[in-house]
Scaffold this motif. Structure first.
Motif, PDB file in Angstrom:
ATOM      1  N   ALA A 169       0.833  -1.203   0.000  1.00  0.00           N
ATOM      2  CA  ALA A 169       0.000   0.000   0.000  1.00  0.00           C
ATOM      3  C   ALA A 169       0.871   1.257   0.000  1.00  0.00           C
ATOM      4  CB  ALA A 169      -0.915  -0.007   1.221  1.00  0.00           C
ATOM      5  N   LEU A 170       1.948   1.199   0.776  1.00  0.00           N
ATOM      6  CA  LEU A 170       2.837   2.361   0.844  1.00  0.00           C
ATOM      7  C   LEU A 170       3.507   2.619  -0.512  1.00  0.00           C
ATOM      8  CD1 LEU A 170       4.035   4.459   2.840  1.00  0.00           C
ATOM      9  CD2 LEU A 170       5.987   2.915   3.091  1.00  0.00           C
ATOM     10  N   ILE A 171       3.935   1.549  -1.186  1.00  0.00           N
ATOM     11  CA  ILE A 171       4.547   1.706  -2.518  1.00  0.00           C
ATOM     12  C   ILE A 171       3.552   2.352  -3.475  1.00  0.00           C
ATOM     13  CG2 ILE A 171       5.415   0.446  -4.537  1.00  0.00           C
ATOM     14  CD1 ILE A 171       6.600  -1.625  -2.564  1.00  0.00           C
ATOM     15  N   ALA A 172       2.285   1.864  -3.436  1.00  0.00           N
ATOM     16  CA  ALA A 172       1.264   2.414  -4.335  1.00  0.00           C
ATOM     17  C   ALA A 172       0.984   3.882  -4.016  1.00  0.00           C
ATOM     18  CB  ALA A 172      -0.013   1.587  -4.232  1.00  0.00           C
ATOM     19  N   ILE A 173       0.920   4.200  -2.727  1.00  0.00           N
ATOM     20  CA  ILE A 173       0.641   5.590  -2.326  1.00  0.00           C
ATOM     21  C   ILE A 173       1.768   6.511  -2.796  1.00  0.00           C
ATOM     22  CG2 ILE A 173       0.503   7.121  -0.307  1.00  0.00           C
ATOM     23  CD1 ILE A 173      -1.118   4.857   1.064  1.00  0.00           C
ATOM     24  N   LEU A 174       2.992   6.066  -2.569  1.00  0.00           N
ATOM     25  CA  LEU A 174       4.137   6.883  -3.005  1.00  0.00           C
ATOM     26  C   LEU A 174       4.151   7.032  -4.522  1.00  0.00           C
ATOM     27  CD1 LEU A 174       7.036   5.627  -0.692  1.00  0.00           C
ATOM     28  CD2 LEU A 174       5.811   7.811  -0.585  1.00  0.00           C
ATOM     29  N   ALA A 175       3.848   5.931  -5.239  1.00  0.00           N
ATOM     30  CA  ALA A 175       3.848   5.995  -6.708  1.00  0.00           C
ATOM     31  C   ALA A 175       2.755   6.930  -7.212  1.00  0.00           C
ATOM     32  CB  ALA A 175       3.670   4.593  -7.289  1.00  0.00           C
ATOM     33  N   ALA A 176       1.587   6.908  -6.538  1.00  0.00           N
ATOM     34  CA  ALA A 176       0.494   7.791  -6.960  1.00  0.00           C
ATOM     35  C   ALA A 176       0.886   9.256  -6.764  1.00  0.00           C
ATOM     36  CB  ALA A 176      -0.772   7.463  -6.177  1.00  0.00           C
ATOM     37  N   ALA A 177       1.482   9.549  -5.604  1.00  0.00           N
ATOM     38  CA  ALA A 177       1.886  10.937  -5.330  1.00  0.00           C
ATOM     39  C   ALA A 177       2.965  11.378  -6.326  1.00  0.00           C
ATOM     40  CB  ALA A 177       2.390  11.051  -3.898  1.00  0.00           C
ATOM     41  N   LEU A 178       3.944  10.486  -6.543  1.00  0.00           N
ATOM     42  CA  LEU A 178       5.028  10.805  -7.469  1.00  0.00           C
ATOM     43  C   LEU A 178       4.499  10.949  -8.895  1.00  0.00           C
ATOM     44  CD1 LEU A 178       8.092  11.194  -7.609  1.00  0.00           C
ATOM     45  CD2 LEU A 178       8.321   8.732  -7.972  1.00  0.00           C
ATOM     46  N   GLY A 179       3.576  10.044  -9.269  1.00  0.00           N
ATOM     47  CA  GLY A 179       2.989  10.096 -10.611  1.00  0.00           C
ATOM     48  C   GLY A 179       2.261  11.405 -10.847  1.00  0.00           C
ATOM     49  N   ALA A 180       1.472  11.840  -9.863  1.00  0.00           N
ATOM     50  CA  ALA A 180       0.734  13.105  -9.998  1.00  0.00           C
ATOM     51  C   ALA A 180       1.705  14.261 -10.203  1.00  0.00           C
ATOM     52  CB  ALA A 180      -0.128  13.332  -8.764  1.00  0.00           C
ATOM     53  N   ALA A 181       2.784  14.248  -9.423  1.00  0.00           N
ATOM     54  CA  ALA A 181       3.764  15.332  -9.535  1.00  0.00           C
ATOM     55  C   ALA A 181       4.467  15.294 -10.896  1.00  0.00           C
ATOM     56  CB  ALA A 181       4.782  15.223  -8.402  1.00  0.00           C
ATOM     57  N   LEU A 182       4.863  14.091 -11.328  1.00  0.00           N
ATOM     58  CA  LEU A 182       5.584  13.978 -12.605  1.00  0.00           C
ATOM     59  C   LEU A 182       4.704  14.366 -13.784  1.00  0.00           C
ATOM     60  CD1 LEU A 182       7.603  10.640 -12.179  1.00  0.00           C
ATOM     61  CD2 LEU A 182       8.497  12.969 -12.211  1.00  0.00           C
ATOM     62  N   LYS A 183       3.415  13.973 -13.739  1.00  0.00           N
ATOM     63  CA  LYS A 183       2.524  14.337 -14.844  1.00  0.00           C
ATOM     64  C   LYS A 183       2.293  15.846 -14.864  1.00  0.00           C
ATOM     65  CE  LYS A 183       0.987  12.586 -17.912  1.00  0.00           C
ATOM     66  NZ  LYS A 183       1.628  12.192 -19.209  1.00  0.00           N
ATOM     67  N   ALA A 184       2.143  16.451 -13.673  1.00  0.00           N
ATOM     68  CA  ALA A 184       1.959  17.903 -13.606  1.00  0.00           C
ATOM     69  C   ALA A 184       3.179  18.597 -14.212  1.00  0.00           C
ATOM     70  CB  ALA A 184       1.743  18.340 -12.162  1.00  0.00           C
ATOM     71  N   ARG A 185       4.367  18.064 -13.893  1.00  0.00           N
ATOM     72  CA  ARG A 185       5.605  18.640 -14.409  1.00  0.00           C
ATOM     73  C   ARG A 185       5.679  18.452 -15.927  1.00  0.00           C
ATOM     74  NH1 ARG A 185      11.730  16.906 -13.433  1.00  0.00           N
ATOM     75  NH2 ARG A 185      10.870  15.016 -14.308  1.00  0.00           N
ATOM     76  N   TYR A 186       5.263  17.274 -16.391  1.00  0.00           N
ATOM     77  CA  TYR A 186       5.257  17.001 -17.838  1.00  0.00           C
ATOM     78  C   TYR A 186       4.339  17.981 -18.562  1.00  0.00           C
ATOM     79  CZ  TYR A 186       3.938  14.764 -22.228  1.00  0.00           C
ATOM     80  OH  TYR A 186       3.654  14.528 -23.556  1.00  0.00           O
ATOM     81  N   TRP A 187       3.129  18.181 -18.021  1.00  0.00           N
ATOM     82  CA  TRP A 187       2.179  19.064 -18.691  1.00  0.00           C
ATOM     83  C   TRP A 187       2.647  20.516 -18.650  1.00  0.00           C
ATOM     84  CZ3 TRP A 187      -1.816  15.538 -16.105  1.00  0.00           C
ATOM     85  CH2 TRP A 187      -2.241  14.554 -17.014  1.00  0.00           C
ATOM     86  N   ILE A 201      -7.331  12.728 -11.392  1.00  0.00           N
ATOM     87  CA  ILE A 201      -8.281  12.192 -10.403  1.00  0.00           C
ATOM     88  C   ILE A 201      -8.283  10.663 -10.423  1.00  0.00           C
ATOM     89  CG2 ILE A 201     -10.745  12.035  -9.814  1.00  0.00           C
ATOM     90  CD1 ILE A 201     -10.952  14.991 -10.832  1.00  0.00           C
ATOM     91  N   ALA A 202      -8.470  10.073 -11.623  1.00  0.00           N
ATOM     92  CA  ALA A 202      -8.658   8.622 -11.706  1.00  0.00           C
ATOM     93  C   ALA A 202      -7.371   7.850 -11.448  1.00  0.00           C
ATOM     94  CB  ALA A 202      -9.232   8.253 -13.070  1.00  0.00           C
ATOM     95  N   ALA A 203      -6.258   8.342 -12.012  1.00  0.00           N
ATOM     96  CA  ALA A 203      -5.026   7.565 -11.893  1.00  0.00           C
ATOM     97  C   ALA A 203      -4.330   7.790 -10.556  1.00  0.00           C
ATOM     98  CB  ALA A 203      -4.077   7.915 -13.041  1.00  0.00           C
ATOM     99  N   PHE A 204      -4.464   8.993 -10.017  1.00  0.00           N
ATOM    100  CA  PHE A 204      -3.666   9.313  -8.822  1.00  0.00           C
ATOM    101  C   PHE A 204      -4.512   9.617  -7.577  1.00  0.00           C
ATOM    102  CE2 PHE A 204      -1.173  11.025 -12.543  1.00  0.00           C
ATOM    103  CZ  PHE A 204      -0.377   9.899 -12.657  1.00  0.00           C
ATOM    104  N   ALA A 205      -5.459  10.554  -7.680  1.00  0.00           N
ATOM    105  CA  ALA A 205      -6.169  11.012  -6.477  1.00  0.00           C
ATOM    106  C   ALA A 205      -7.056   9.918  -5.884  1.00  0.00           C
ATOM    107  CB  ALA A 205      -7.002  12.253  -6.806  1.00  0.00           C
TER     108      ALA A 205
END
Lengths: 249, 315
Positions: free
Chosen positions: B178-196, B255-259
């Motif tokens: 669960a912790l790995i998934a939570i960290l990946a979701a937070a990191l993913g949201a940040a990386l996608k925001a940075r990409y956009w 929202i769907a992939a990360f939040a």
């Protein structure tokens, strides 16, 4: 083989030089290209729904028209676009099967239709849109620089040039060895300041485009632009007016 | 770029599959996972199905699928070829790991080595997939440093969400997963925001002026296209496809992939077992759906330099 050794200095780099000053945008090069190549090395150049409104087919050469500059100085530039036979062809290096290759002896980039899997990655890798997928054959197709014409000993020597070059009525297309600095095409590029397209991407295209010559202002002769005075009988000497009347009868 | 359904499904499914298999191998070796053979069958079975299904889906967009085997020959230059080879090699440790765990119920040295080799080859394969896009210079939105990390993080995220859901369904729970998934979701949201942000604030070096070589004459605009109809280039690389609704779709991804997964995973770790199972499963479904939208956008928002010849004023 997909990987290749970059050609040494002085090896042949066959390519085209396209004169954007004289191209009139008649599309004859595109049509003759289609005609020759649809029975040539990469034949056929399939057309889908050719007689319908949604006609769509494979062409190796397409002629665009651009407007460059603004106001009085703007120009209409006809712009034929085809494979530039790059020295760093990413279309070749991305190919997963080795079907795309660049010939060592003359630099022509070709596709082996027998080993192409139709993954289309080469068309994504080409910034110039030189490659078109044949949905009927399931393989990628592209300009062959008329490899089956330029070396064809059954043709008279003057005809051994790509179809687009031999057909151009405006003499806007030139074919030759751009690896030889003394060739006519290389000299033309040097004289006219020929440019490569999208040099920022680093593909090192072999083909060159000659930019339109600077626009001339005023009358072409460079002499006074004054016209002959208009013919006005009322302003003439009476004797001349009488003579004019007699002679016009 | 045209968002081909088969390619979107392939990258999403194989990413999730490799993420699942990689985490399974790593956590099995660490002794974190339930050792039952049935659980092994569920985890490795799902991972193998996703990876294999993805690979098969990717061959369906080939013009000549029967020649697909030729794609393993050009590893020296082609990322696509490297991906194919890495994907095939990855089956070796997956098979040994699977036979050892599921069929023999063993956790001895060869099985542990295979379990640890699985994440290595999974990461290599996902990396090759990402590099196919990363290395294409004509597409500004792909040829940048933001692309590869997103592929890796989304593979870990979707893999961890699936593993977490399977754990809950099996009646177990792992705070680590669960912790790995939570960290990946937070990191993913940040990386996608940075990409956009990168995509919105930068432009490709190529312009209509460099594409035509007419830079010296001022602004260049398309006057007449070469033909009135459409062609392969316009359909495959066309810029009119599906860029509408990009803002809304980006929000859906966030929202769907990360939040949603992030919130549900926190909820699942606090809730009693039955609601926790639901939360974990919904988190996985939402994460996968969000990743599919993300992949679709990744294609739809990508503009190829050939569009400059067809009237685009920037690529």
């Amino acid at each position: 083989m997909t990987s290749y050794t970059p050609p040494a200095e002085g090896t042949r780099k066959l390519g085209l030089v396209i004169d954007l000053d004289t191209c009139v945008g008649c599309h004859a090069c595109a049509v003759n290209c289609k005609e020759w190549n649809t029975s040539g090395h990469s034949a056929p150049l399939t057309d889908l729904a050719p007689y319908s409104r949604d006609a769509s087919g494979v062409w190796f050469n397409r002629v665009h028209a651009f407007e460059a500059g603004s106001g009085e100085d703007s120009r209409t530039v006809h712009f034929p676009r085809s494979c530039l036979h790059c020295e760093e062809p990413a279309c070749v290096s991305v190919c997963p099967t080795g079907a795309s290759y660049k010939r060592a002896e003359d630099g022509i980039v070709l596709v082996n239709a027998d080993t192409c899997i139709g993954c289309k990655l080469c068309s994504w890798a080409c910034p110039y849109g030189a490659r078109e997928f044949d949905e009927e054959d399931g393989v990628m197709k592209k300009c062959t620089l008329c490899v089956d014409k330029i070396y064809n000993e059954n043709l008279p020597e003057e005809d051994r040039v790509p179809a687009c070059v031999s057909t151009c009525p405006a003499n806007a297309r030139h074919f030759g060895d751009l690896g030889d600095p003394d060739s006519s095409v290389s000299r033309m590029v040097a004289e006219r300041g020929g440019v490569e397209l999208m040099p920022e991407l680093g593909y090192k295209p072999v083909n060159r485009y000659l930019p339109p010559r600077p626009k001339k202002t005023g009358c072409g002769s460079g002499k006074s632009a004054a016209l002959e005075p208009a013919f006005d009988p009322a302003a003439m000497h009476p004797a001349l007016r009488w003579l004019d009347r007699i002679l016009t009868r | 770029m045209h968002p081909a359904f088969s390619v979107i499904v392939f990258t999403t499914a194989s990413g999730a599959g490799y993420g699942l298999l990689a985490l399974a191998g790593l956590l099995f070796a660490l002794g974190v996972l339930p050792p039952q053979r049935g659980f092994g069958l569920c985890v490795l079975g799902l991972g193998t199905i996703l990876v294999t299904g993805g690979l098969l889906a990717s061959t369906s967009h080939l013009g000549r699928p029967e020649r697909a085997w030729r794609a393993i020959t050009q590893v020296r230059t082609s990322w696509l070829s490297r991906e194919a080879v890495a994907a095939l090699l990855a089956y070796i440790p997956i098979a040994i790991f699977g036979i050892g765990w599921v069929m023999l119920g063993r956790a001895d040295r060869p099985v542990l080595i295979a379990a640890l080799a699985t994440p290595v080859l999974a990461v290599v394969t996902v990396h090759c997939t990402a590099m196919i896009y990363r290395s294409l210079k004509p597409v500004h939105q792909w040829c940048n440093g933001h692309v590869v990390p997103v592929y890796h993080v989304l593979a870990v995220l979707t893999g961890a969400l699936l593993l977490n859901a399977l754990l809950h369904l099996w009646g177990g729970q792992s705070q680590l997963v669960a912790l790995i998934a939570i960290l990946a979701a937070a990191l993913g949201a940040a990386l996608k925001a940075r990409y956009w942000r990168f995509v919105d604030t930068t432009r490709a070096a190529s312009t209509p002026e460099t594409a035509t070589g007419l830079s010296g004459m001022g602004k260049v605009r398309l006057l007449e296209p070469p033909h009135t109809g459409s062609n392969y280039l316009m359909r495959e690389m066309g810029f009119h496809v599906a860029r509408r609704h990009a803002v809304k779709l980006r929000r859906i991804v966030q929202i769907a992939a990360f939040a949603i997964p992030l919130a549900l995973l926190i909820l699942a770790s606090l809730a009693p077992p039955i609601p926790a199972v639901f939360a974990a499963v919904i988190a996985a479904v939402s994460g996968l759906a969000g990743t599919l939208v993300e992949r679709r956008l990744f294609f739809a928002e990508a503009k190829h330099s050939v569009t400059l010849y067809y009237g685009a004023d920037a690529a």
